[in-house]
Design a protein around this motif. Sequence first.
Motif, PDB file in Angstrom:
ATOM      1  N   TYR A  99       0.876  -1.164   0.000  1.00  0.00           N
ATOM      2  CA  TYR A  99       0.000   0.000   0.000  1.00  0.00           C
ATOM      3  C   TYR A  99       0.914   1.215   0.000  1.00  0.00           C
ATOM      4  CZ  TYR A  99      -2.895   3.807   1.647  1.00  0.00           C
ATOM      5  OH  TYR A  99      -3.523   5.026   1.762  1.00  0.00           O
ATOM      6  N   GLN A 100       0.691   2.132  -0.927  1.00  0.00           N
ATOM      7  CA  GLN A 100       1.539   3.320  -0.977  1.00  0.00           C
ATOM      8  C   GLN A 100       0.702   4.555  -1.251  1.00  0.00           C
ATOM      9  OE1 GLN A 100       4.645   3.409  -3.999  1.00  0.00           O
ATOM     10  NE2 GLN A 100       5.735   5.014  -2.883  1.00  0.00           N
ATOM     11  N   GLU A 101       0.932   5.582  -0.433  1.00  0.00           N
ATOM     12  CA  GLU A 101       0.350   6.900  -0.668  1.00  0.00           C
ATOM     13  C   GLU A 101       1.374   7.733  -1.430  1.00  0.00           C
ATOM     14  OE1 GLU A 101      -0.905   8.554   3.093  1.00  0.00           O
ATOM     15  OE2 GLU A 101      -2.368   6.948   3.407  1.00  0.00           O
ATOM     16  N   LYS A 102       0.899   8.579  -2.317  1.00  0.00           N
ATOM     17  CA  LYS A 102       1.766   9.432  -3.139  1.00  0.00           C
ATOM     18  C   LYS A 102       2.711  10.233  -2.240  1.00  0.00           C
ATOM     19  CE  LYS A 102       2.403  10.743  -7.449  1.00  0.00           C
ATOM     20  NZ  LYS A 102       2.666   9.802  -8.503  1.00  0.00           N
ATOM     21  N   GLY A 103       4.013  10.205  -2.571  1.00  0.00           N
ATOM     22  CA  GLY A 103       5.011  10.954  -1.828  1.00  0.00           C
ATOM     23  C   GLY A 103       5.534  10.262  -0.580  1.00  0.00           C
ATOM     24  N   LYS A 104       5.033   9.069  -0.279  1.00  0.00           N
ATOM     25  CA  LYS A 104       5.477   8.310   0.902  1.00  0.00           C
ATOM     26  C   LYS A 104       6.002   6.954   0.465  1.00  0.00           C
ATOM     27  CE  LYS A 104       2.108  10.426   4.026  1.00  0.00           C
ATOM     28  NZ  LYS A 104       1.009  10.158   4.960  1.00  0.00           N
ATOM     29  N   PRO A 105       6.840   6.322   1.303  1.00  0.00           N
ATOM     30  CA  PRO A 105       7.321   4.983   0.932  1.00  0.00           C
ATOM     31  C   PRO A 105       6.191   3.951   0.995  1.00  0.00           C
ATOM     32  CG  PRO A 105       8.320   5.736   3.011  1.00  0.00           C
ATOM     33  CD  PRO A 105       7.424   6.825   2.531  1.00  0.00           C
ATOM     34  N   ALA A 106       6.296   2.915   0.166  1.00  0.00           N
ATOM     35  CA  ALA A 106       5.322   1.820   0.188  1.00  0.00           C
ATOM     36  C   ALA A 106       5.417   1.073   1.509  1.00  0.00           C
ATOM     37  CB  ALA A 106       5.574   0.875  -0.977  1.00  0.00           C
ATOM     38  N   THR A 128       2.832  -8.323  -3.812  1.00  0.00           N
ATOM     39  CA  THR A 128       4.274  -8.215  -3.978  1.00  0.00           C
ATOM     40  C   THR A 128       4.645  -8.889  -5.301  1.00  0.00           C
ATOM     41  OG1 THR A 128       4.826 -10.303  -2.892  1.00  0.00           O
ATOM     42  CG2 THR A 128       4.640  -8.345  -1.470  1.00  0.00           C
ATOM     43  N   ALA A 129       5.894  -8.792  -5.674  1.00  0.00           N
ATOM     44  CA  ALA A 129       6.348  -9.389  -6.926  1.00  0.00           C
ATOM     45  C   ALA A 129       6.262 -10.914  -6.901  1.00  0.00           C
ATOM     46  CB  ALA A 129       7.782  -8.953  -7.225  1.00  0.00           C
ATOM     47  N   ASN A 130       6.310 -11.528  -5.701  1.00  0.00           N
ATOM     48  CA  ASN A 130       6.383 -12.986  -5.605  1.00  0.00           C
ATOM     49  C   ASN A 130       5.233 -13.653  -4.870  1.00  0.00           C
ATOM     50  OD1 ASN A 130       8.992 -13.081  -6.888  1.00  0.00           O
ATOM     51  ND2 ASN A 130       9.804 -12.234  -4.986  1.00  0.00           N
ATOM     52  N   ILE A 131       4.379 -12.879  -4.205  1.00  0.00           N
ATOM     53  CA  ILE A 131       3.316 -13.461  -3.376  1.00  0.00           C
ATOM     54  C   ILE A 131       1.991 -12.807  -3.734  1.00  0.00           C
ATOM     55  CG2 ILE A 131       2.475 -13.838  -1.017  1.00  0.00           C
ATOM     56  CD1 ILE A 131       5.394 -13.501  -0.084  1.00  0.00           C
ATOM     57  N   GLU A 157       8.317   2.549 -10.166  1.00  0.00           N
ATOM     58  CA  GLU A 157       7.696   2.765  -8.855  1.00  0.00           C
ATOM     59  C   GLU A 157       7.427   1.438  -8.154  1.00  0.00           C
ATOM     60  OE1 GLU A 157       5.058   6.828  -9.432  1.00  0.00           O
ATOM     61  OE2 GLU A 157       4.389   5.010 -10.490  1.00  0.00           O
ATOM     62  N   TYR A 158       6.934   0.461  -8.919  1.00  0.00           N
ATOM     63  CA  TYR A 158       6.629  -0.851  -8.354  1.00  0.00           C
ATOM     64  C   TYR A 158       7.903  -1.575  -7.923  1.00  0.00           C
ATOM     65  CZ  TYR A 158       4.597  -5.448  -7.731  1.00  0.00           C
ATOM     66  OH  TYR A 158       4.219  -6.655  -7.198  1.00  0.00           O
TER      67      TYR A 158
END
Length: 163
Positions: A99-106, A128-131, A157-158
């Motif tokens: 979960y990521q809000e714009k301008g903040k780390p995921a 996630t990329a694997n789960i 970004e991802y």
Amino acid sequence: MKNFTTTALVLSLSILLMACNPKNQEKMTTENNNALFAKGEKLTNGYFTGDAYLETLLQKDKNNNFVMGAVTFEPGARTNWHTHPKGQVLIVTEGEGWYQEKGKPAKTIKKGDVINIPENVEHWHGATANIKMVHIAITNYEGETNAVWLKPVTDEEYHEANK
């Protein structure tokens, strides 16, 4: 009485033998591990990257000014950036995601997490990329609008979230 006893004994023995059959045990284990809700229909509306599915659980009606759905994100799948004019709640029921809000780390989200997204906050969420990750989304309406969809989350970004 003798026929009833014999029938009951044969039936009990049949059930016992079926339960001891490894194929039946495998089926029972698989059934016990099924997801909380059906996977639903593949989302092809252009607001998702990767394979995501929606099982609608409750539509907006005269009593409820929200929609509720179970969303399954296969590994690598995610929403576009978007906002909700009256907010959203996510309840993660399986797996792990972002979960990521714009301008903040995921932020990592996982089974049991509840995310309360304030109104008009630009954000994205996904696996996630694997789960894979499954969540229930409860999305409020303002008039007839429950989401404002924006541009896709870029691969850069991802990938940054998945470091």
